[in-house]
Each structure stands twice: as structure tokens, then as C-alpha cells.
Design a protein around this motif. Structure first.
Motif, PDB file in Angstrom:
ATOM      1  N   ALA A  86     -16.499  11.491  45.565  1.00  0.00           N
ATOM      2  CA  ALA A  86     -17.532  12.345  44.967  1.00  0.00           C
ATOM      3  C   ALA A  86     -18.224  11.616  43.818  1.00  0.00           C
ATOM      4  CB  ALA A  86     -16.904  13.648  44.471  1.00  0.00           C
ATOM      5  N   ILE A  87     -17.456  10.902  43.025  1.00  0.00           N
ATOM      6  CA  ILE A  87     -18.025  10.128  41.904  1.00  0.00           C
ATOM      7  C   ILE A  87     -18.946   9.039  42.445  1.00  0.00           C
ATOM      8  CG2 ILE A  87     -17.459   8.515  40.035  1.00  0.00           C
ATOM      9  CD1 ILE A  87     -14.840  10.209  39.694  1.00  0.00           C
ATOM     10  N   ALA A  88     -18.493   8.362  43.489  1.00  0.00           N
ATOM     11  CA  ALA A  88     -19.304   7.299  44.097  1.00  0.00           C
ATOM     12  C   ALA A  88     -20.609   7.867  44.652  1.00  0.00           C
ATOM     13  CB  ALA A  88     -18.514   6.609  45.207  1.00  0.00           C
ATOM     14  N   LEU A  89     -20.562   9.067  45.227  1.00  0.00           N
ATOM     15  CA  LEU A  89     -21.767   9.700  45.765  1.00  0.00           C
ATOM     16  C   LEU A  89     -22.756  10.012  44.644  1.00  0.00           C
ATOM     17  CD1 LEU A  89     -23.151  10.762  48.307  1.00  0.00           C
ATOM     18  CD2 LEU A  89     -21.955  12.936  47.958  1.00  0.00           C
ATOM     19  N   VAL A  90     -22.271  10.479  43.515  1.00  0.00           N
ATOM     20  CA  VAL A  90     -23.144  10.759  42.370  1.00  0.00           C
ATOM     21  C   VAL A  90     -23.809   9.465  41.904  1.00  0.00           C
ATOM     22  CG1 VAL A  90     -23.202  11.445  39.928  1.00  0.00           C
ATOM     23  CG2 VAL A  90     -21.907  12.804  41.574  1.00  0.00           C
ATOM     24  N   ARG A  91     -23.042   8.395  41.813  1.00  0.00           N
ATOM     25  CA  ARG A  91     -23.557   7.119  41.319  1.00  0.00           C
ATOM     26  C   ARG A  91     -24.579   6.502  42.275  1.00  0.00           C
ATOM     27  NH1 ARG A  91     -20.897   4.591  37.219  1.00  0.00           N
ATOM     28  NH2 ARG A  91     -19.023   5.605  36.489  1.00  0.00           N
ATOM     29  N   SER A  92     -24.314   6.605  43.566  1.00  0.00           N
ATOM     30  CA  SER A  92     -25.160   5.898  44.540  1.00  0.00           C
ATOM     31  C   SER A  92     -26.347   6.700  45.058  1.00  0.00           C
ATOM     32  CB  SER A  92     -24.304   5.447  45.730  1.00  0.00           C
ATOM     33  OG  SER A  92     -23.824   6.582  46.442  1.00  0.00           O
ATOM     34  N   ARG A 134     -18.808  16.906  36.912  1.00  0.00           N
ATOM     35  CA  ARG A 134     -19.302  16.283  35.687  1.00  0.00           C
ATOM     36  C   ARG A 134     -18.132  15.693  34.886  1.00  0.00           C
ATOM     37  NH1 ARG A 134     -22.136  20.348  34.365  1.00  0.00           N
ATOM     38  NH2 ARG A 134     -23.950  19.701  35.545  1.00  0.00           N
ATOM     39  N   ASN A 135     -17.021  16.430  34.807  1.00  0.00           N
ATOM     40  CA  ASN A 135     -15.832  15.929  34.104  1.00  0.00           C
ATOM     41  C   ASN A 135     -15.254  14.696  34.803  1.00  0.00           C
ATOM     42  OD1 ASN A 135     -15.888  17.833  32.059  1.00  0.00           O
ATOM     43  ND2 ASN A 135     -14.558  19.256  33.154  1.00  0.00           N
ATOM     44  N   TRP A 136     -15.241  14.711  36.139  1.00  0.00           N
ATOM     45  CA  TRP A 136     -14.729  13.565  36.897  1.00  0.00           C
ATOM     46  C   TRP A 136     -15.578  12.330  36.603  1.00  0.00           C
ATOM     47  CZ3 TRP A 136     -14.506  16.226  42.362  1.00  0.00           C
ATOM     48  CH2 TRP A 136     -13.544  17.232  42.348  1.00  0.00           C
ATOM     49  N   VAL A 137     -16.902  12.509  36.610  1.00  0.00           N
ATOM     50  CA  VAL A 137     -17.819  11.395  36.363  1.00  0.00           C
ATOM     51  C   VAL A 137     -17.650  10.881  34.934  1.00  0.00           C
ATOM     52  CG1 VAL A 137     -20.267  10.753  36.148  1.00  0.00           C
ATOM     53  CG2 VAL A 137     -19.492  12.092  38.122  1.00  0.00           C
ATOM     54  N   ARG A 138     -17.552  11.798  33.970  1.00  0.00           N
ATOM     55  CA  ARG A 138     -17.393  11.413  32.569  1.00  0.00           C
ATOM     56  C   ARG A 138     -16.077  10.649  32.362  1.00  0.00           C
ATOM     57  NH1 ARG A 138     -17.396  16.312  29.953  1.00  0.00           N
ATOM     58  NH2 ARG A 138     -19.585  16.458  30.434  1.00  0.00           N
ATOM     59  N   ARG A 139     -14.989  11.147  32.967  1.00  0.00           N
ATOM     60  CA  ARG A 139     -13.689  10.474  32.834  1.00  0.00           C
ATOM     61  C   ARG A 139     -13.737   9.089  33.472  1.00  0.00           C
ATOM     62  NH1 ARG A 139      -8.878  14.090  33.853  1.00  0.00           N
ATOM     63  NH2 ARG A 139      -9.539  14.736  31.801  1.00  0.00           N
ATOM     64  N   ASP A 140     -14.437   8.972  34.616  1.00  0.00           N
ATOM     65  CA  ASP A 140     -14.577   7.681  35.282  1.00  0.00           C
ATOM     66  C   ASP A 140     -15.342   6.700  34.388  1.00  0.00           C
ATOM     67  OD1 ASP A 140     -14.380   5.969  37.758  1.00  0.00           O
ATOM     68  OD2 ASP A 140     -16.578   6.098  37.575  1.00  0.00           O
ATOM     69  N   GLN A 141     -16.391   7.180  33.734  1.00  0.00           N
ATOM     70  CA  GLN A 141     -17.158   6.333  32.816  1.00  0.00           C
ATOM     71  C   GLN A 141     -16.273   5.847  31.676  1.00  0.00           C
ATOM     72  OE1 GLN A 141     -20.321   9.036  31.788  1.00  0.00           O
ATOM     73  NE2 GLN A 141     -21.810   7.942  33.064  1.00  0.00           N
ATOM     74  N   THR A 142     -15.458   6.741  31.133  1.00  0.00           N
ATOM     75  CA  THR A 142     -14.558   6.369  30.039  1.00  0.00           C
ATOM     76  C   THR A 142     -13.552   5.333  30.511  1.00  0.00           C
ATOM     77  OG1 THR A 142     -14.788   8.557  29.029  1.00  0.00           O
ATOM     78  CG2 THR A 142     -12.875   7.255  28.371  1.00  0.00           C
ATOM     79  N   ARG A 178     -13.899   3.193  32.765  1.00  0.00           N
ATOM     80  CA  ARG A 178     -14.593   1.921  32.991  1.00  0.00           C
ATOM     81  C   ARG A 178     -15.021   1.265  31.680  1.00  0.00           C
ATOM     82  NH1 ARG A 178     -17.226   1.384  38.304  1.00  0.00           N
ATOM     83  NH2 ARG A 178     -16.526   3.100  39.602  1.00  0.00           N
ATOM     84  N   GLY A 179     -14.807   1.957  30.564  1.00  0.00           N
ATOM     85  CA  GLY A 179     -15.170   1.401  29.261  1.00  0.00           C
ATOM     86  C   GLY A 179     -16.540   1.825  28.786  1.00  0.00           C
ATOM     87  N   ASP A 180     -17.177   2.771  29.490  1.00  0.00           N
ATOM     88  CA  ASP A 180     -18.520   3.218  29.120  1.00  0.00           C
ATOM     89  C   ASP A 180     -18.513   4.584  28.436  1.00  0.00           C
ATOM     90  OD1 ASP A 180     -19.537   0.935  30.314  1.00  0.00           O
ATOM     91  OD2 ASP A 180     -19.794   1.919  32.269  1.00  0.00           O
ATOM     92  N   GLY A 181     -17.353   5.028  27.965  1.00  0.00           N
ATOM     93  CA  GLY A 181     -17.256   6.349  27.355  1.00  0.00           C
ATOM     94  C   GLY A 181     -17.696   6.351  25.910  1.00  0.00           C
ATOM     95  N   ALA A 182     -17.615   7.521  25.319  1.00  0.00           N
ATOM     96  CA  ALA A 182     -17.970   7.685  23.904  1.00  0.00           C
ATOM     97  C   ALA A 182     -16.963   6.923  23.046  1.00  0.00           C
ATOM     98  CB  ALA A 182     -17.968   9.169  23.545  1.00  0.00           C
ATOM     99  N   PRO A 183     -17.401   6.442  21.888  1.00  0.00           N
ATOM    100  CA  PRO A 183     -16.480   5.725  20.991  1.00  0.00           C
ATOM    101  C   PRO A 183     -15.286   6.607  20.618  1.00  0.00           C
ATOM    102  CG  PRO A 183     -18.740   5.534  20.222  1.00  0.00           C
ATOM    103  CD  PRO A 183     -18.750   6.524  21.358  1.00  0.00           C
ATOM    104  N   GLY A 184     -14.095   6.037  20.711  1.00  0.00           N
ATOM    105  CA  GLY A 184     -12.888   6.768  20.352  1.00  0.00           C
ATOM    106  C   GLY A 184     -12.320   7.639  21.460  1.00  0.00           C
TER     107      GLY A 184
END
Length: 136
Positions: A17-23, A43-51, A53-59
Motif C-alpha cells: 500500500a505504501i509503495a502504491l502511494v509512492r508510485s 497516512r500513518n503507515w506512509v509517515r512511519r515508512d518515511q521516518t 527511511r530517515g526522512d521523518g521529522a527531527p527527533g
């Protein structure tokens, strides 16, 4: 932070599902509607995946850091319980008086080597490890 939808779907399904959102270039809400998933969950799955991968909010903690924190908190809680048990066992084995306000006469040095166990603060009250002789 987990919600009721997280446990319903397998990790593989969430990854797809995350890959589908990205692509797809479509919004999270559109993809969620198509998959029959709550938009908030996706949205939570995508946000957690971003984090992760190192692209999340600071902290913001990654999933691995969150799991380690949970494990360390559990370990700390277990160690604190062990410490409390050991403190009680030590107090009992040292013959410490269990009556509030009373202590072993002379402290540890007062009973160590004397053969007397327990408090010697009163003739009528004996406490601590069995076999104490009390004051005379």
C-alpha cells in the motif's frame, strides 16, 4: 500510537500500500479508498515508512528505535522489581528490625559477630531474623 487497523493488515500488505502511494502519484485518501483502508491508517503507515527511511521529522523515533525503547523500558521495570525484592531479602537476612522507628542496636557493626540477630531496642519486642536474644 498504534490503531485498530494496524494489526488487521499484514506487513506485506502495508508495504504494498505504501509503495502504491509512492508510485501512483495519487493522494493517500484516493489510494486508501481504492484499497478499502482507513485514510488515517494509510497516512500513518506512509509517515512511519518515511521516518524509518530517515526522512521523518527531527527527533522522531524510527520503528527500530521505538522497539528498542520499549524493550529497554521493560528491562528497566524488571530490574527495578528485582532490586526491590533483593532489598527486602537483604533486610530480612541482615536481621534488620521491621518495626518503623527501630533499628538494630549499634547498627550493622553492633550485631555483626555478636551472634545476636534482630533489634535490641526493647526487652519486650524482638524483631528481625529469628533467634535474636533481645536486650537484657
Amino acid at each position: 500510537m498504534g490503531n485498530k487497523y494496524t494489526k488487521r493488515y499484514s506487513a506485506e500488505y502495508r508495504r504494498d500500500a505504501i509503495a502504491l502511494v509512492r508510485s501512483s502519484g495519487r493522494t493517500v485518501t484516493e489510494v486508501a479508498r481504492e484499497l478499502g483502508v482507513s485514510p488515517e491508517s494509510l497516512r500513518n503507515w506512509v509517515r512511519r515508512d518515511q521516518t524509518d527511511r530517515g526522512d521523518g521529522a527531527p527527533g522522531e523515533l524510527t520503528s527500530a528505535e521505538r522497539e528498542e525503547l520499549k524493550r529497554l523500558r521493560r528491562q528497566n521495570r524488571e530490574q527495578q522489581q528485582t532490586i526491590e525484592i533483593l532489598k527486602k531479602a537483604t533486610a530480612e537476612s541482615m536481621g534488620r528490625c521491621n518495626i518503623p522507628g527501630r533499628t538494630v542496636a549499634g547498627g550493622v557493626a553492633g550485631w555483626r559477630g555478636s551472634g545476636v540477630r534482630g533489634c535490641r531496642t526493647s526487652r519486650s519486642v524482638r524483631c528481625g531474623g529469628g533467634g535474636g536474644t533481645g536486650s537484657r
